[in-house]
Design an enzyme around this catalytic site. Sequence first.
Site, PDB file in Angstrom:
ATOM      1  N   ALA A  13     -65.520  34.012 -12.597  1.00 25.38           N
ATOM      2  CA  ALA A  13     -66.636  34.963 -12.599  1.00 25.38           C
ATOM      3  C   ALA A  13     -67.973  34.232 -12.742  1.00 25.38           C
ATOM      4  O   ALA A  13     -68.921  34.493 -11.988  1.00 25.38           O
ATOM      5  CB  ALA A  13     -66.457  35.975 -13.738  1.00 25.38           C
ATOM      6  N   CYS A  46     -54.467  31.105 -11.990  1.00 19.21           N
ATOM      7  CA  CYS A  46     -53.316  31.767 -11.357  1.00 19.21           C
ATOM      8  C   CYS A  46     -52.313  30.738 -10.840  1.00 19.21           C
ATOM      9  O   CYS A  46     -51.128  31.029 -10.710  1.00 19.21           O
ATOM     10  CB  CYS A  46     -53.780  32.641 -10.186  1.00 19.21           C
ATOM     11  SG  CYS A  46     -55.230  33.615 -10.571  1.00 19.21           S
TER      12      CYS A  46
HETATM   13  C1  LIG Z   1     -51.119  31.603 -16.012  1.00 24.71           C
HETATM   14  C2  LIG Z   1     -52.024  32.602 -15.354  1.00 24.71           C
HETATM   15  C3  LIG Z   1     -51.676  33.152 -14.136  1.00 24.71           C
HETATM   16  C4  LIG Z   1     -52.515  34.083 -13.518  1.00 24.71           C
HETATM   17  N1  LIG Z   1     -52.148  34.621 -12.315  1.00 24.71           N
HETATM   18  C5  LIG Z   1     -52.966  35.518 -11.706  1.00 24.71           C
HETATM   19  C6  LIG Z   1     -52.635  36.045 -10.430  1.00 24.71           C
HETATM   20  O1  LIG Z   1     -51.602  35.692  -9.842  1.00 24.71           O
HETATM   21  N2  LIG Z   1     -53.488  36.947  -9.862  1.00 24.71           N
HETATM   22  C7  LIG Z   1     -54.655  37.338 -10.476  1.00 24.71           C
HETATM   23  O2  LIG Z   1     -55.411  38.140  -9.911  1.00 24.71           O
HETATM   24  N3  LIG Z   1     -55.000  36.837 -11.693  1.00 24.71           N
HETATM   25  C8  LIG Z   1     -54.188  35.944 -12.301  1.00 24.71           C
HETATM   26  N4  LIG Z   1     -54.544  35.415 -13.528  1.00 24.71           N
HETATM   27  C9  LIG Z   1     -55.771  35.882 -14.179  1.00 24.71           C
HETATM   28  C10 LIG Z   1     -56.972  35.102 -13.686  1.00 24.71           C
HETATM   29  O3  LIG Z   1     -56.760  33.741 -13.811  1.00 24.71           O
HETATM   30  C11 LIG Z   1     -58.176  35.550 -14.490  1.00 24.71           C
HETATM   31  O4  LIG Z   1     -58.355  36.927 -14.296  1.00 24.71           O
HETATM   32  C12 LIG Z   1     -59.453  34.810 -14.081  1.00 24.71           C
HETATM   33  O5  LIG Z   1     -59.332  33.441 -14.308  1.00 24.71           O
HETATM   34  C13 LIG Z   1     -60.624  35.378 -14.871  1.00 24.71           C
HETATM   35  O6  LIG Z   1     -61.760  34.647 -14.565  1.00 24.71           O
HETATM   36  P1  LIG Z   1     -62.970  34.625 -15.613  1.00 24.71           P
HETATM   37  O7  LIG Z   1     -63.978  33.711 -15.032  1.00 24.71           O
HETATM   38  O8  LIG Z   1     -63.345  36.006 -15.962  1.00 24.71           O
HETATM   39  O9  LIG Z   1     -62.344  34.024 -16.945  1.00 24.71           O
HETATM   40  P2  LIG Z   1     -61.654  32.595 -17.213  1.00 24.71           P
HETATM   41  O10 LIG Z   1     -60.945  32.099 -16.010  1.00 24.71           O
HETATM   42  O11 LIG Z   1     -60.879  32.751 -18.480  1.00 24.71           O
HETATM   43  O12 LIG Z   1     -62.906  31.645 -17.470  1.00 24.71           O
HETATM   44  C14 LIG Z   1     -63.709  31.809 -18.588  1.00 24.71           C
HETATM   45  C15 LIG Z   1     -64.202  30.427 -18.944  1.00 24.71           C
HETATM   46  O13 LIG Z   1     -65.154  30.570 -19.979  1.00 24.71           O
HETATM   47  C16 LIG Z   1     -65.013  29.475 -20.848  1.00 24.71           C
HETATM   48  N5  LIG Z   1     -65.589  29.888 -22.127  1.00 24.71           N
HETATM   49  C17 LIG Z   1     -65.177  30.897 -22.920  1.00 24.71           C
HETATM   50  N6  LIG Z   1     -65.977  31.004 -24.001  1.00 24.71           N
HETATM   51  C18 LIG Z   1     -66.922  30.050 -23.877  1.00 24.71           C
HETATM   52  C19 LIG Z   1     -68.019  29.641 -24.676  1.00 24.71           C
HETATM   53  N7  LIG Z   1     -68.307  30.271 -25.821  1.00 24.71           N
HETATM   54  N8  LIG Z   1     -68.778  28.618 -24.261  1.00 24.71           N
HETATM   55  C20 LIG Z   1     -68.489  27.957 -23.088  1.00 24.71           C
HETATM   56  N9  LIG Z   1     -67.447  28.301 -22.312  1.00 24.71           N
HETATM   57  C21 LIG Z   1     -66.685  29.325 -22.687  1.00 24.71           C
HETATM   58  C22 LIG Z   1     -63.529  29.211 -20.906  1.00 24.71           C
HETATM   59  O14 LIG Z   1     -63.227  27.904 -21.285  1.00 24.71           O
HETATM   60  C23 LIG Z   1     -63.107  29.523 -19.461  1.00 24.71           C
HETATM   61  O15 LIG Z   1     -63.034  28.364 -18.662  1.00 24.71           O
HETATM   62  C24 LIG Z   1     -53.724  34.466 -14.154  1.00 24.71           C
HETATM   63  C25 LIG Z   1     -54.073  33.903 -15.386  1.00 24.71           C
HETATM   64  C26 LIG Z   1     -53.253  32.982 -15.979  1.00 24.71           C
HETATM   65  C27 LIG Z   1     -53.644  32.385 -17.294  1.00 24.71           C
END
Ligand SMILES: Cc1cc2nc3c(=O)[nH]c(=O)nc-3n(C[C@H](O)[C@H](O)[C@H](O)COP(=O)(O)OP(=O)(O)OC[C@H]3O[C@@H](n4cnc5c(N)ncnc54)[C@H](O)[C@@H]3O)c2cc1C
Length: 459
Positions: A13, A46
Site C-alpha cells: 500500500a 503472498c
Molecule cells: C504468508 C502470507 C500470504 C499471503 N497471501 C496472500 C494472497 O495469496 N493473496 C492476497 O491478496 N493477500 C495475501 N496476503 C496478504 C497480503 O500480503 C497483504 O494484504 C499485503 O501485504 C498488505 O499490504 P500492506 O502494505 O497494507 O501491509 P504490509 O505488507 O504488512 O506492509 C506494511 C509494512 O509496514 C511496515 N511497518 C509497520 N509499522 C511500521 C512503523 N511503525 N514504521 C515503519 N514501518 C512500519 C512493516 O514492516 C511492513 O513492511 C498474504 C500475507 C501473508 C503474510
Amino acid sequence: MAQRLIVIGGDAAGMAAASQARRRRGRDDLEIVAFERGHFTSYSACGIPYWISGVVKERDQLIARDPATFRDEFDIDVRLRTEVTGIDLGRREVVARDLDRGGQLRERFDTLVYATGALPVRPDWADDGVAGVFGMQTLDDGAALREWLDAEPRPRRAVVVGGGYIGVELAEALIRRGLTVTLVEQGEQPMSTVDPDMGALAADAMRTVGIDVRTGVEVTGVEERDGRVSAVVTADGPMPADVVVLGLGVRPNTTLAGAAGLPLGPSGGVRVDRRMRVPGVPDVWAAGDCVETLHRVSGLPVHIPLGTHANKQGRIVGINIGGGYATFPGVVGTAVTKVCDVQVGRTGLRERDASASGFEFVSVIAESTNRAGYHPGAEPMTIKLIAERPTGRLLGAQIVGRCEAAKRIDVLAVALWNGMTVDEMTALDLGYAPPYAPVWDPVLVAARKAVDVLAESGR
Ligand SMILES: Cc1cc2nc3c(=O)[nH]c(=O)nc-3n(C[C@H](O)[C@H](O)[C@H](O)COP(=O)(O)OP(=O)(O)OC[C@H]3O[C@@H](n4cnc5c(N)ncnc54)[C@H](O)[C@@H]3O)c2cc1C
C-alpha cells in the site's frame, strides 16, 4: 518550496501510493520519504509460503522493487530499518527510531500516508522467549522461518497453530519440505473464511496429503528443551514440535494511528472515506491492511487484509495526492488459496454473515467437474451458493476442488459485484469446450440448483 510526503510502511500500500504520487508530481513539487522498519520494500508477502516450500527459489524473486530502484527511478527516499514511533499531528511531524544505529529523528510532513499493514495475532505464550515459534506477516518473518528450517539441528516436526489461509499455505510449504505437519484449529473446521461444510472438504483434502488436521483443539502453551520449542501444549496432551508457526489471523496495525488520535472504525481498522482520506484529519491518508473498508453486500465496515486491496488502495491514495480523483468502491470479500492440489475460493457472505446481516436466504451445494466428465483430467468440484430469499440475489459463493477450480470464483464475484440473481446467472454465456468445462459449467449447475431450491421454498 516542494511539499513533503511521508509514507509509513514500505510494502504494497505505502509504495503503491508513493510511486503513483511521484508519477503525477515531480521532485520540485513533492519530496517523498518512506519509512520501513524491515529490511525490504515492495515485496510479495503472498509469495512467502512458496519461497518457504522451495517452489520459488530465491528470496529476491519476491521483491518487486528495492530501495535503490525507488531512489533511482522514482526519486523516493526510502529509509529502511527506521521505525516510526509517533505521529505528532499538531506539529505535522513523525518521530522515528533508527533500529540499527539507535537514535531518534523527527521529520516534517505536509502529507502523510499511513500504511503500516497488519500484525499477526500472537497469544501470550508465543512471546515467552522460546526459540522456534514464528508469526508470519513480513518478508523478515519469512526469512526468520527459513533460517530456522535450514539450520542444524534440522526441524522434523512442525505444528501450525490456526487454520486460516496463511496457516494452510504454510502447512503445505512445510510438508513439501519433508516435515511431518500437524495443523491445530480451535474451531469446528479449518478455513473459517468458508462455511464449516466447505471447510470440512478442505480438511479432508489436507489429510489426504498427510497433514494431521486436529479441529476443536486449543493450543495453550509451548514446552521447551534447551531454549528451543519441543512441543505445543493442548487439552489433548502435548504435541511434539521442532517448529511452531502461527496462523491465527491478523489485526490491523493501528497502534500509532490510535495514539495519534486517527479515527478507528468498528472493525478496528483506520477509518477512511471513499478517496482513502482519514476523515477529519487534513492531508492524512491510509491504505492497505491497516484500514477498514465497505463490504458491498452487507453494507458493513470490514477488515479484509489482502494484497489485492492494498495495491488498489495505495494506487488510489497516490492518484489523489498526485492531484487526480479516484475512489475505492469497497470489496465483496473474494479470496483464493490452495493446499497442495486442492483449491478453495470464496466471495461474498458466508451463512453466518448473511444471518448476522439479517438476510433471509437459501444455500445450495452443487457437485460438478472442472472438465467434461469423459475428458482426461476431469476432477470433482463442489460449489456452494447462498442466495437471498425471495429475491434470488446472489449473496455469497464458495468453491472447493482441484485443477483450476478456485479461479472460477471470479465469475461468481463479478455476478455478486453486479447484484445478479441466480435466475439471471443461469443464462450467463460462459465458455465451453471439453478440456475446460462440462457443457453445463459448474457455475451454471449451481445457479440452476439455487433457482430450484428457491422455487421449492415458495418464494
Ligand atoms: C504468508 C502470507 C500470504 C499471503 N497471501 C496472500 C494472497 O495469496 N493473496 C492476497 O491478496 N493477500 C495475501 N496476503 C496478504 C497480503 O500480503 C497483504 O494484504 C499485503 O501485504 C498488505 O499490504 P500492506 O502494505 O497494507 O501491509 P504490509 O505488507 O504488512 O506492509 C506494511 C509494512 O509496514 C511496515 N511497518 C509497520 N509499522 C511500521 C512503523 N511503525 N514504521 C515503519 N514501518 C512500519 C512493516 O514492516 C511492513 O513492511 C498474504 C500475507 C501473508 C503474510
